[in-house]
Scaffold this motif. Structure first.
Motif, PDB file in Angstrom:
ATOM      1  N   HIS A  23      15.659  -8.475  26.671  1.00 25.39           N
ATOM      2  CA  HIS A  23      15.118  -9.230  27.796  1.00 25.39           C
ATOM      3  C   HIS A  23      15.294 -10.736  27.616  1.00 25.39           C
ATOM      4  O   HIS A  23      15.088 -11.498  28.562  1.00 25.39           O
ATOM      5  CB  HIS A  23      13.631  -8.893  28.004  1.00 25.39           C
ATOM      6  N   GLY A  33      21.106 -13.187  28.377  1.00 27.06           N
ATOM      7  CA  GLY A  33      21.726 -13.348  29.691  1.00 27.06           C
ATOM      8  C   GLY A  33      23.203 -13.011  29.603  1.00 27.06           C
ATOM      9  O   GLY A  33      23.879 -13.398  28.640  1.00 27.06           O
ATOM     10  N   ARG A  48      18.788 -11.121  32.353  1.00 28.31           N
ATOM     11  CA  ARG A  48      19.421 -11.755  33.496  1.00 28.31           C
ATOM     12  C   ARG A  48      20.921 -11.517  33.465  1.00 28.31           C
ATOM     13  O   ARG A  48      21.546 -11.567  32.399  1.00 28.31           O
ATOM     14  CB  ARG A  48      19.134 -13.258  33.508  1.00 28.31           C
ATOM     15  N   ILE A  54      24.166 -13.120  35.359  1.00 26.54           N
ATOM     16  CA  ILE A  54      24.533 -14.253  36.203  1.00 26.54           C
ATOM     17  C   ILE A  54      25.736 -13.828  37.037  1.00 26.54           C
ATOM     18  O   ILE A  54      26.858 -13.737  36.532  1.00 26.54           O
ATOM     19  CB  ILE A  54      24.840 -15.502  35.362  1.00 26.54           C
ATOM     20  N   PRO A 103      18.307  -7.658  37.276  1.00 24.09           N
ATOM     21  CA  PRO A 103      17.807  -9.026  37.446  1.00 24.09           C
ATOM     22  C   PRO A 103      18.987  -9.996  37.484  1.00 24.09           C
ATOM     23  O   PRO A 103      19.807 -10.029  36.562  1.00 24.09           O
ATOM     24  CB  PRO A 103      16.950  -9.248  36.200  1.00 24.09           C
ATOM     25  N   VAL A 104      19.090 -10.796  38.540  1.00 25.29           N
ATOM     26  CA  VAL A 104      20.280 -11.628  38.696  1.00 25.29           C
ATOM     27  C   VAL A 104      19.930 -13.084  38.998  1.00 25.29           C
ATOM     28  O   VAL A 104      18.914 -13.395  39.619  1.00 25.29           O
ATOM     29  CB  VAL A 104      21.208 -11.092  39.812  1.00 25.29           C
ATOM     30  N   LEU A 105      20.806 -13.967  38.533  1.00 24.30           N
ATOM     31  CA  LEU A 105      20.893 -15.347  38.972  1.00 24.30           C
ATOM     32  C   LEU A 105      22.272 -15.525  39.607  1.00 24.30           C
ATOM     33  O   LEU A 105      23.245 -14.894  39.162  1.00 24.30           O
ATOM     34  CB  LEU A 105      20.740 -16.345  37.822  1.00 24.30           C
ATOM     35  N   LEU A 153      16.404 -13.567  40.752  1.00 22.59           N
ATOM     36  CA  LEU A 153      15.535 -14.432  39.970  1.00 22.59           C
ATOM     37  C   LEU A 153      15.726 -15.903  40.298  1.00 22.59           C
ATOM     38  O   LEU A 153      14.766 -16.675  40.258  1.00 22.59           O
ATOM     39  CB  LEU A 153      15.780 -14.223  38.471  1.00 22.59           C
ATOM     40  N   HIS A 183      21.862 -20.649  38.941  1.00 21.13           N
ATOM     41  CA  HIS A 183      22.419 -21.125  37.680  1.00 21.13           C
ATOM     42  C   HIS A 183      23.611 -22.024  37.971  1.00 21.13           C
ATOM     43  O   HIS A 183      24.364 -21.784  38.915  1.00 21.13           O
ATOM     44  CB  HIS A 183      22.881 -19.923  36.834  1.00 21.13           C
ATOM     45  N   GLU A 198      13.451 -19.074  39.126  1.00 21.09           N
ATOM     46  CA  GLU A 198      14.146 -19.615  37.952  1.00 21.09           C
ATOM     47  C   GLU A 198      15.303 -20.511  38.367  1.00 21.09           C
ATOM     48  O   GLU A 198      16.018 -20.222  39.337  1.00 21.09           O
ATOM     49  CB  GLU A 198      14.675 -18.492  37.064  1.00 21.09           C
ATOM     50  N   ASP A 230      18.484 -22.422  36.196  1.00 17.75           N
ATOM     51  CA  ASP A 230      19.179 -22.731  34.949  1.00 17.75           C
ATOM     52  C   ASP A 230      20.054 -23.953  35.187  1.00 17.75           C
ATOM     53  O   ASP A 230      20.961 -23.924  36.016  1.00 17.75           O
ATOM     54  CB  ASP A 230      20.026 -21.538  34.492  1.00 17.75           C
TER      55      ASP A 230
END
Length: 445
Positions: A110, A113, A134, A136, A158-160, A209, A212, A249, A251
């Motif tokens: 967890h 990324g 995550r 990306i 879970p994605v950015l 999430l 980035h 979030e 980044d």
């Protein structure tokens, strides 16, 4: 600010030999052979802690939380992953191999990324199975593929969304990553980034999430980070206005410059943390909304200065130059196979005679490798003693990032070992290739 390219524990003894981590480099060469990558563990972990502590404190002043992601691509081994876990950092990976090494080192999934512009199905599948924190996403194709995979596995991904902000920063064009004409990210200028955020938000099996970005490498300008943060937070506000949903979030990427040569500039994490946090606070004031959870990616700024490479000198020759001068060519037992950055990016490095003192005058020198390429250059221009000779040791500074991780077996060379040194002890992080390895990889008729 000007900074030394050498790690914190490097010192020269009375007899002229270098010590690192409390060990004489001559002893390291005798025990482990050359070429040899040497990681100063104390320096490495101190740099990681500096980013963690300075950025954490700077953002905490504004009531925000901050995570630091170590870049596996700079250098990764299972023991390094363990260091980063113990020291409270997270980890970026960009391949299945990096993911497996990170997991082997004990980094919790967890806190990992997964990056990449063209992630393969096996990489995405494994990431979902182990529960990385995550992923990306980098394209509409990936959004569709990942949503389908998550559905088939009964998972949520879970994605950015990686955003190309249009902020140009960094050095060589191949390491600038936020201009439009390159492979990474979804464009802010064309509206693709906002459209991708909507697609992730509406996807049945994706948990969006946040956003980035990464604007480049070897960045010295705080203004570049400020401009990038402004555009990212403006996008975040636009998404919330359009959908009513929040993006928890953000980044901010990284790319903090390090010093490769004596007197070169580097971005100090203490100064950068305060400046970037204050810039983000100003931008947040302009765009409003709740503060997100931030993260950064220092990249080479942790591993790079913490490493050096030891070489043994072989042939030394004087070569006449067209202007009437001369250059001393010092050939070592490695080269472009263990450090391709000079030939790839025109990178500059600092080298020194590491095994003895010399009172001979310095002379313009070029450190070259043993490969069948005229471009096989380790250090293009450096002053070395004119009495350098076969059997001497040379040390090249700031090779902790992108040395071993970009190394090749060109000419069927054997990739060097990586050893960590600390408090007068050494231990192997990655063993040296052997001829048996080469023959195992080869498939005879």
């Amino acid at each position: 600010m000007p900074a030394s390219p050498w790690s914190q524990t490097v010192a020269r003894e009375a007899d002229g030999a270098l010590r690192v981590g409390g060990l004489d480099v001559r002893d390291l060469a005798a025990e482990h052979g050359t070429p040899l990558y040497v990681v100063d563990e104390q320096d490495f972990r101190a740099r990681a802690a500096a980013f963690r502590d300075h950025f954490g404190a700077a953002f905490a002043r504004h009531g925000a939380q901050m995570d630091v992601f170590y870049a596996s691509k700079a250098f990764l081994s299972s023991q390094v992953a363990g260091w980063m876990n113990d020291d409270g950092l997270c980890l970026d990976v960009a391949s299945l191999g990096e993911l497996e090494v990170a997991l082997r080192g004990g980094m919790p999934a967890h806190r990992i990324g997964l990056h990449g512009n063209n992630k393969q199905v096996d990489e995405l599948t494994r990431a979902l199975e182990v529960g990385v924190g995550r992923i990306i996403v980098d394209s509409f194709t990936e959004i569709e593929v990942l949503n389908g995979l998550a559905a088939s596995l009964g998972r949520r991904a879970p994605v950015l969304v990686r955003v190309t902000t249009g902020v140009h920063a960094g050095g060589h064009e191949y390491i600038a990553t936020s201009h439009e004409d390159q492979k990474f990210g979804l464009s802010l200028a064309t509206g693709a980034a906002l459209e991708a955020l909507r697609a992730c938000h509406e996807a049945d099996h994706l948990d969006l999430l946040g956003i980035h970005t990464h604007i480049g490498s070897q960045i010295l300008s705080i203004d570049a980070f400020r401009a990038s943060a402004d555009r990212m937070l403006r996008l975040r506000a636009q998404f919330t206005e359009a959908t009513g949903a929040d993006l928890p979030e953000v980044d901010l990427g990284g790319g903090y410059a390090i010093a490769y040569t004596q007197g070169a500039e580097a971005l100090d994490p203490a100064d950068a943390a305060v400046a970037i946090a204050d810039a983000v606070a100003s931008v947040m004031g302009d765009h409003g909304g709740t503060w997100p959870h931030f993260s950064i990616e220092p990249g080479r700024a942790i591993a790079g200065p913490a490493g050096l490479t030891l070489y043994s000198v072989g042939v030394v020759k004087q070569v006449s130059l067209e202007d009437g001068g001369s250059r001393q060519y010092v050939a070592v037992d490695g080269g472009m196979s263990d450090n391709p950055r000079t030939i790839m990016y025109g990178a500059e490095y600092e080298a020194t005679l590491a095994s003895r003192a010399s009172e001979a005058p310095a002379t313009l020198s070029r450190v070259v490798g043993k490969h069948c390429e005229s471009g096989d250059i380790v250090v293009r221009d450096v002053d070395l003693p004119s009495d350098v000779e076969r059997g001497d040791l040379l040390a090249v500074a700031a090779t902790g990032a992108y040395g071993r991780s970009m190394a090749s077996t060109y000419n069927n060379a054997l990739r060097p070992a990586v050893v960590a040194v600390r408090d007068g002890r050494s231990r192997v992080l990655v063993r040296r290739d052997t001829i048996a390895d080469l023959l195992d990889w080869d498939v005879p008729a």
